[in-house]
Design an enzyme around this catalytic site. Structure first.
Site, PDB file in Angstrom:
ATOM      1  CB  CYS A 136     -13.826 -13.281 -17.405  1.00 16.23           C
ATOM      2  SG  CYS A 136     -12.789 -15.019 -17.717  1.00 16.23           S
ATOM      3  CB  THR A 137     -12.276 -15.886 -12.648  1.00 14.03           C
ATOM      4  OG1 THR A 137     -12.524 -17.517 -13.748  1.00 14.03           O
ATOM      5  CG2 THR A 137     -13.354 -16.312 -12.173  1.00 14.03           C
ATOM      6  CG  HIS A 138      -9.044 -16.531 -17.202  1.00 15.00           C
ATOM      7  ND1 HIS A 138     -10.144 -17.219 -16.868  1.00 15.00           N
ATOM      8  CD2 HIS A 138      -8.214 -17.683 -18.164  1.00 15.00           C
ATOM      9  CE1 HIS A 138      -9.812 -18.899 -17.064  1.00 15.00           C
ATOM     10  NE2 HIS A 138      -9.201 -19.071 -17.501  1.00 15.00           N
ATOM     11  CB  CYS A 179     -17.535 -19.661 -13.535  1.00 17.61           C
ATOM     12  SG  CYS A 179     -17.520 -19.813 -15.608  1.00 17.61           S
ATOM     13  CG  ASN A 180     -17.734 -13.298 -14.856  1.00 18.82           C
ATOM     14  OD1 ASN A 180     -18.537 -12.784 -14.445  1.00 18.82           O
ATOM     15  ND2 ASN A 180     -16.244 -13.734 -13.936  1.00 18.82           N
ATOM     16  CB  THR A 181     -19.106 -18.363 -18.721  1.00 23.76           C
ATOM     17  OG1 THR A 181     -18.106 -17.775 -18.695  1.00 23.76           O
ATOM     18  CG2 THR A 181     -19.755 -19.252 -19.471  1.00 23.76           C
ATOM     19  CE1 TYR A 193     -16.956 -25.791 -17.876  1.00 28.69           C
ATOM     20  CE2 TYR A 193     -18.115 -25.110 -16.463  1.00 28.69           C
ATOM     21  CZ  TYR A 193     -18.079 -26.262 -16.920  1.00 28.69           C
ATOM     22  OH  TYR A 193     -17.457 -26.778 -15.650  1.00 28.69           O
ATOM     23  N   GLY A 194     -16.818 -20.746 -21.613  1.00 34.86           N
ATOM     24  CA  GLY A 194     -17.669 -18.945 -21.663  1.00 34.86           C
ATOM     25  C   GLY A 194     -17.958 -19.686 -23.416  1.00 34.86           C
ATOM     26  CD  GLU A 222      -7.059 -21.511 -18.843  1.00 32.59           C
ATOM     27  OE1 GLU A 222      -6.871 -22.592 -19.934  1.00 32.59           O
ATOM     28  OE2 GLU A 222      -7.247 -21.305 -18.305  1.00 32.59           O
ATOM     29  CG  ASP A 244     -13.164 -20.625 -13.156  1.00 32.91           C
ATOM     30  OD1 ASP A 244     -15.329 -20.516 -14.126  1.00 32.91           O
ATOM     31  OD2 ASP A 244     -12.823 -20.637 -13.269  1.00 32.91           O
ATOM     32  CB  SER A 245     -14.888 -22.969 -16.902  1.00 32.72           C
ATOM     33  OG  SER A 245     -13.985 -22.206 -16.571  1.00 32.72           O
TER      34      SER A 245
HETATM   35  N1  DGL Z   1     -13.918 -18.956 -15.653  1.00 33.83           N
HETATM   36  C1  DGL Z   1     -14.712 -18.423 -16.628  1.00 33.83           C
HETATM   37  C2  DGL Z   1     -15.907 -17.424 -16.790  1.00 33.83           C
HETATM   38  O1  DGL Z   1     -15.463 -16.159 -15.564  1.00 33.83           O
HETATM   39  C3  DGL Z   1     -13.734 -18.001 -17.836  1.00 33.83           C
HETATM   40  C4  DGL Z   1     -12.949 -19.097 -18.533  1.00 33.83           C
HETATM   41  C5  DGL Z   1     -13.870 -20.028 -19.425  1.00 33.83           C
HETATM   42  O2  DGL Z   1     -14.863 -19.429 -20.825  1.00 33.83           O
HETATM   43  O3  DGL Z   1     -14.441 -21.093 -19.288  1.00 33.83           O
HETATM   44  O4  DGL Z   1     -16.521 -16.742 -17.296  1.00 33.83           O
END
Ligand code: DGL
Length: 276
Positions: free
Chosen positions: A186-188, A75-77, A44-45, A154, A12-13
């Site tokens: 998004c994983t968060h 990571c969704n992005t 990354y988003g 975070e 993931d990011s």
């Molecule tokens: N892990 C990223 C996602 O699932 C979210 C955090 C990011 O912006 O990198 O898109």
């Protein structure tokens, strides 16, 4: 060593992907996991697709260098921009989070419109829209970019009133839409599921379903490992967790995402010689 004994690579990011890793660890308790969080370059988003792809390739190369038998792009992005072509020659089976998430939403929905909450990059890519329309081309999909959710999580503000206020603000445009299912794209976001559910209930009523892709990813991974003969059916699992920034800065945040036992973060540098 038989390839089934090799670990599953998850990246993931940052640390949000630990929510996906934890779901995998619960569903597949005999599988070794090797997690990489690119904490030096998160988020990354908000970055361009080209930059996200470049970062993602470094992460995959690191995991492949450790002989992983499959890669989960938690990571969704990244899943939105770059799932194909991340592994050189497609030699390692790769699974993203968008399609499983879309399928989970369609399974939970009663046929109404679906809302996607995600990073600006994920929303701009329309990846969830395409994934939903692969199954149901007529389904109405509302997409909302929620850039403030990642820093709030975070910061550990899962129970802070500011998070509630912002969630209400983000979900307000859904009023009157008859959305019956919301994807946490998004994983968060699973860490603030309770806040999003409460805001969703205010705007859409009590029956709205809120789904994330973690469980669906674990299910798809199990099927993939069975199909390819790569499942590790028994034995104790050993996990390793790597981050690209100093582990001490992020350890406490990581524990909130993992919630599946002790978390010891190791440092690794995946940045190349040009510093990209
Ligand atoms: N892990 C990223 C996602 O699932 C979210 C955090 C990011 O912006 O990198 O898109």
């Amino acid at each position: 060593m038989h390839p089934a004994q090799s670990p599953i690579g998850v990246f993931d990011s940052g640390l949000g992907g630990l929510t996906v890793a934890a779901a995998i660890a619960r569903a597949l308790p005999h599988e070794h996991l090797m997690y990489l969080g690119d904490t030096a370059r998160v988020p990354y988003g908000t970055r361009s697709p080209a930059t996200v792809v470049r970062y993602a390739k470094k992460n995959v190369a690191f995991l492949q260098g450790h002989g992983v038998k499959a890669v989960v792009v938690a990571c969704n992005t990244v899943s939105a921009h770059a799932l194909g072509g991340l592994t050189d020659g497609g030699s390692t089976p790769t699974l993203g989070v968008i399609r499983p998430g879309a399928r989970a939403a369609l399974a939970a929905s009663r046929g109404g419109p679906i809302a996607v909450l995600g990073t600006p990059g994920t929303v701009r890519s329309d990846a969830y829209l395409y994934a939903i329309h692969e199954h149901d081309p007529r389904r109405a999909v509302h997409q909302i970019a929620c850039p403030l959710f990642v820093p709030l999580v975070e910061e550990g503000w899962e129970h802070h009133p500011v998070t509630t206020t912002i969630a209400r603000e983000y979900l307000a445009p859904l009023a009157g839409t008859e959305v019956d299912t919301i994807i946490l794209g998004c994983t968060h976001y699973p860490l603030i599921r309770h806040v999003i559910e409460a805001a969703a209930a205010e705007v859409l009523g009590p029956d709205v379903a809120v789904v994330d892709s973690a469980h669906a990813v674990a299910e798809e991974l199990a099927a993939l490992l069975d199909r390819t003969g790569l499942a590790r059916p028994s034995g104790q699992a050993a996990h390793r967790f790597f981050v690209t920034d100093a582990p001490d800065k992020v350890g406490e945040v990581g524990s909130r995402f993992w919630q599946a036992g002790a978390l010891r973060l190791e440092h690794v540098d995946v940045v190349d010689e040009e510093g990209t």
